[in-house]
Enzyme design. Structure first.
Site, short mmCIF file in Angstrom:
data_model
loop_
_atom_site.label_atom_id
_atom_site.label_comp_id
_atom_site.label_asym_id
_atom_site.label_seq_id
_atom_site.Cartn_x
_atom_site.Cartn_y
_atom_site.Cartn_z
N ARG A 66 5.67 -36.36 -3.24
CA ARG A 66 4.80 -35.39 -4.30
C ARG A 66 4.59 -34.07 -3.88
O ARG A 66 3.79 -33.34 -4.69
CB ARG A 66 3.54 -36.43 -4.74
N TYR B 281 5.19 -30.52 -5.56
CA TYR B 281 4.10 -30.40 -6.79
C TYR B 281 2.88 -30.16 -6.39
O TYR B 281 2.38 -29.05 -6.55
CB TYR B 281 4.12 -31.33 -7.93
N LYS C 241 1.38 -26.22 -6.37
CA LYS C 241 0.15 -26.14 -6.92
C LYS C 241 -1.06 -25.44 -6.02
O LYS C 241 -1.65 -24.51 -6.49
CB LYS C 241 -0.35 -27.02 -7.78
N SER D 289 3.30 -42.11 -22.15
CA SER D 289 4.35 -41.90 -22.99
C SER D 289 5.26 -43.23 -22.95
O SER D 289 5.91 -43.63 -23.64
CB SER D 289 5.12 -40.61 -22.97
N PHE E 129 4.25 -46.06 -21.66
CA PHE E 129 3.84 -47.60 -22.13
C PHE E 129 3.92 -47.28 -23.61
O PHE E 129 4.29 -48.69 -24.13
CB PHE E 129 2.30 -47.89 -21.81
N THR F 280 -6.49 -45.96 -10.64
CA THR F 280 -7.21 -45.40 -11.67
C THR F 280 -6.57 -44.07 -12.18
O THR F 280 -6.33 -43.33 -11.19
CB THR F 280 -8.57 -45.51 -11.60
N ARG G 139 -8.68 -41.76 -9.35
CA ARG G 139 -8.97 -40.14 -9.83
C ARG G 139 -9.88 -40.19 -11.08
O ARG G 139 -9.65 -40.95 -12.10
CB ARG G 139 -7.50 -39.88 -10.26
P1 NAD Z 1 5.69 -30.01 -19.34
O1 NAD Z 1 6.62 -30.22 -18.49
O2 NAD Z 1 5.69 -30.73 -20.67
O3 NAD Z 1 5.62 -28.43 -19.82
C1 NAD Z 1 6.04 -27.54 -18.92
C2 NAD Z 1 6.66 -26.36 -19.47
O4 NAD Z 1 7.06 -25.39 -18.40
C3 NAD Z 1 8.00 -26.84 -20.05
O5 NAD Z 1 8.28 -26.44 -21.15
C4 NAD Z 1 9.25 -26.40 -19.04
O6 NAD Z 1 10.48 -25.96 -19.49
C5 NAD Z 1 8.51 -25.14 -18.39
N1 NAD Z 1 8.99 -24.78 -17.28
C6 NAD Z 1 9.25 -25.33 -15.99
N2 NAD Z 1 9.56 -24.31 -15.00
C7 NAD Z 1 10.01 -23.44 -15.63
C8 NAD Z 1 10.23 -22.01 -14.98
N3 NAD Z 1 10.70 -21.95 -13.75
N4 NAD Z 1 10.47 -21.05 -15.78
C9 NAD Z 1 9.98 -21.08 -17.08
N5 NAD Z 1 9.51 -22.27 -17.66
C10 NAD Z 1 9.71 -23.25 -16.68
O7 NAD Z 1 4.33 -30.19 -18.86
P2 NAD Z 1 2.89 -30.09 -19.40
O8 NAD Z 1 2.31 -31.45 -19.21
O9 NAD Z 1 2.75 -29.33 -20.64
O10 NAD Z 1 2.18 -29.12 -18.24
C11 NAD Z 1 1.80 -27.97 -18.53
C12 NAD Z 1 0.99 -27.32 -17.28
O11 NAD Z 1 -0.18 -28.11 -17.03
C13 NAD Z 1 1.72 -27.41 -15.86
O12 NAD Z 1 1.53 -26.40 -15.19
C14 NAD Z 1 1.33 -28.78 -15.20
O13 NAD Z 1 1.41 -28.50 -13.74
C15 NAD Z 1 -0.31 -28.65 -15.71
N6 NAD Z 1 -0.93 -30.04 -15.83
C16 NAD Z 1 -0.32 -30.83 -16.68
C17 NAD Z 1 -1.13 -32.08 -16.66
C18 NAD Z 1 -0.91 -33.17 -17.43
O14 NAD Z 1 -1.51 -34.29 -17.52
N7 NAD Z 1 -0.34 -32.88 -18.91
C19 NAD Z 1 -1.98 -32.56 -15.56
C20 NAD Z 1 -2.21 -31.51 -14.51
C21 NAD Z 1 -1.69 -30.31 -14.67
N1 UDP Z 2 2.78 -45.57 -14.02
C1 UDP Z 2 3.02 -46.82 -14.34
N2 UDP Z 2 4.11 -47.16 -14.95
C2 UDP Z 2 4.91 -46.04 -15.68
C3 UDP Z 2 4.61 -44.54 -15.19
C4 UDP Z 2 3.29 -44.72 -14.46
O1 UDP Z 2 2.33 -47.82 -13.57
O2 UDP Z 2 5.66 -46.57 -16.17
C5 UDP Z 2 1.45 -45.28 -13.06
C6 UDP Z 2 1.59 -44.23 -11.95
O3 UDP Z 2 2.38 -44.87 -10.81
C7 UDP Z 2 0.32 -43.91 -11.46
C8 UDP Z 2 -0.20 -43.60 -13.09
O4 UDP Z 2 0.51 -44.67 -13.92
O5 UDP Z 2 -0.51 -44.56 -11.03
C9 UDP Z 2 -0.14 -42.35 -13.79
O6 UDP Z 2 1.28 -41.89 -13.75
P1 UDP Z 2 1.77 -40.34 -14.41
O7 UDP Z 2 3.28 -40.33 -13.85
O8 UDP Z 2 1.50 -40.42 -15.73
O9 UDP Z 2 0.84 -39.55 -13.67
P2 UDP Z 2 0.09 -39.13 -12.27
O10 UDP Z 2 0.59 -39.99 -11.15
O11 UDP Z 2 0.56 -37.75 -11.84
O12 UDP Z 2 -1.19 -39.19 -12.51
#
Ligand code: NAD
Ligand code: UDP
Length: 313
Positions: free
Chosen positions: A144, A147, A151, A191, A193, A212, A279
Site C-alpha cells: 500500500r 499510495y 500521499k 461498489s 458488495f 472497520t 479506521r
Molecule cells: P478515482 O480513481 O475515481 O478518480 C481519480 C481520477 O484521477 C481519475 O479520473 C483518474 O483518471 C485521474 N488520474 C489518476 N492519475 C492521473 C494522472 N497522472 N493525471 C491525470 N489524471 C489522473 O478516485 P476518487 O475516489 O474520485 O478519488 C479522488 C481523490 O480523492 C484521490 O486523490 C484520492 O486519493 C482521494 N481520496 C478518495 C477517497 C475515497 O474514498 N474515494 C478516500 C481518500 C482519498
Molecule cells: N474489502 C472486502 N471485500 C472487497 C473489497 C474490500 O472485504 O471486495 C475490504 C478491504 O479489505 C478493507 C475494506 O473492505 O478492509 C475497505 O476496502 P476498500 O478497498 O474499499 O478501501 P480501503 O482499504 O482503502 O479503506
C-alpha cells in the site's frame, strides 16, 4: 461577483465528477477539468461537457502543465487499492511528480490549491479515532506504500510550497467515500458488495471482516471539500473529512444484502497485507473550523447508491 476559474484535476473520477457537477449546477464559475482517464471515465466528462462553463483538458499530471486558475482542487490519483497497486510506480509518480507540477504551476499563477489527501496517511493506526496530529503507522515498503507514501510526500510538498513560496494551501484528509458515479469495477468495498448483491453473487469479505471503516456519502464529502476551499485564508489544514459512523466490513456486507433483498451469501477471502484494522476520523477540527458534519446516514446513502447501480446495469 467576479467569476472564478477553477481547475479540478481528476475530474473524470468518482469524487471529481461529483464535485464538478455540484459547482457547475450551483455557481457561475468556470471549471477546467483535467484527467488522463487512468481510472476515470470518458462518460463522466461527456456529461460535464453539457455545461457551458466546463472545459476539459486531457493531460497526465506526471508531465508539467500550464493552466492559470484562481483555485485548484487537486484530486488526480487512483484511489482504489486494486488500481493504485496495479502500477505502483505510476501511483508514486502521480502523487509526487504530479503534485509538484501542480504546486509549481500554482506558485507561478498564485492559485490556491486544495489537495485530496487520505486517511491512508495514518496507515494501520495505533491511535483511535484518528486526529490530525497523529503521525500515522505506515509500512514504507508494503504493497500500500505507493499510495500511502505517495500521499504523505504530496502533503510534505504542499507544506514546503506554502512555507517557501507562499502558495495558499488547503489540505484535506478524506476518509472512505462512496456513492453514485463510482465505477462498477472500481474494486472498493461498497461498489463490490452492491454489484455482487445485485447479481446474486457471493460477497467477498477479506479476512474475518472485523476490520472497520467509516463511510461518507459523496455529497457530504463534496460539501466538505468546498467548505475547506472557502475557509479562512489562515486555515491550511490538515483536516479530516468523513463520518465517524464506524462499521465492520462484515456488517456492511450483511447490510447491503438486506438493502438489496439479495440471495447472496458471504464468503471469506485472504486479507491483503497491511489492510488497516480500524479506521475512524476525529472530526472535531472539521466541525469547529468548517462547520462540517455529514448529513446522509449510511443506510440512506447506500439506498441511493444501490438505486444508481441498478440504473446503470
Ligand atoms: P478515482 O480513481 O475515481 O478518480 C481519480 C481520477 O484521477 C481519475 O479520473 C483518474 O483518471 C485521474 N488520474 C489518476 N492519475 C492521473 C494522472 N497522472 N493525471 C491525470 N489524471 C489522473 O478516485 P476518487 O475516489 O474520485 O478519488 C479522488 C481523490 O480523492 C484521490 O486523490 C484520492 O486519493 C482521494 N481520496 C478518495 C477517497 C475515497 O474514498 N474515494 C478516500 C481518500 C482519498
Ligand atoms: N474489502 C472486502 N471485500 C472487497 C473489497 C474490500 O472485504 O471486495 C475490504 C478491504 O479489505 C478493507 C475494506 O473492505 O478492509 C475497505 O476496502 P476498500 O478497498 O474499499 O478501501 P480501503 O482499504 O482503502 O479503506
Amino acid at each position: 461577483m467576479v467569476k472564478k476559474k477553477i481547475l479540478i484535476t481528476g475530474c473524470a473520477g468518482f469524487i471529481g465528477y461529483n464535485l464538478c457537477k455540484k459547482i457547475l449546477e450551483e455557481e457561475e464559475n468556470d471549471i477546467i477539468g483535467l484527467d488522463n482517464f487512468y481510472t476515470g471515465s470518458e462518460a463522466n466528462v461527456k456529461l460535464l461537457s453539457k455545461y457551458k462553463n466546463f472545459k476539459f483538458i486531457l493531460h497526465d499530471i506526471i508531465s508539467p502543465v500550464e493552466i492559470k486558475a484562481d483555485e485548484i482542487y487537486h484530486l488526480a490519483s487512483p484511489a482504489s487499492p486494486v488500481f493504485y497497486q496495479k502500477n505502483p510506480i505510476r501511483t508514486l509518480k502521480t502523487n509526487f511528480m504530479g503534485t509538484m507540477n501542480i504546486l509549481g504551476m500554482a506558485k507561478r499563477f498564485k492559485s490556491k490549491v486544495l489537495l485530496s489527501s487520505t486517511s491512508e496517511i495514518y496507515g494501520d493506526p495505533l491511535v483511535h479515532p484518528q486526529k490530525e496530529n497523529y503521525w500515522g503507522n505506515v509500512n514504507p515498503i508494503g504493497i500500500r506504500a505507493c499510495y500511502d507514501e505517495g500521499k504523505r510526500i504530496a502533503e510534505t510538498l504542499m507544506f514546503e510550497y506554502h512555507r517557501n513560496h507562499n502558495v495558499q494551501i488547503k489540505l484535506c484528509r478524506i476518509f472512505n467515500t462512496y456513492g453514485p458515479s463510482m465505477m462498477k469495477d472500481d474494486g472498493r468495498v461498497v461498489s463490490n458488495f452492491i454489484n455482487q448483491s445485485l447479481e446474486n453473487k457471493n460477497l467477498t469479505v477479506f479476512g474475518d471482516g472485523n476490520q472497520t471503516r467509516s463511510f461518507c456519502y459523496v455529497s457530504d464529502m463534496v460539501d466538505g471539500l468546498m467548505k475547506m476551499m472557502n475557509s479562512s485564508d489562515d486555515f491550511t489544514g490538515p483536516v479530516n473529512l468523513g463520518t465517524d459512523d464506524e462499521r465492520s466490513v462484515k456488517d456492511i456486507a450483511q447490510l447491503i444484502i438486506t438493502l438489496t433483498n439479495s440471495n447472496s451469501k458471504i464468503i471469506y477471502k485472504r486479507l491483503p497485507s497491511d489492510d488497516p484494522c480500524r479506521r475512524k476520523p476525529d472530526l472535531s477540527l472539521a466541525k469547529k473550523k468548517l462547520k462540517f458534519s455529514a448529513k446522509i446516514k449510511l443506510e440512506d446513502g447506500l439506498e441511493k447508491t444501490i438505486t444508481y447501480f441498478r440504473s446503470v446495469k
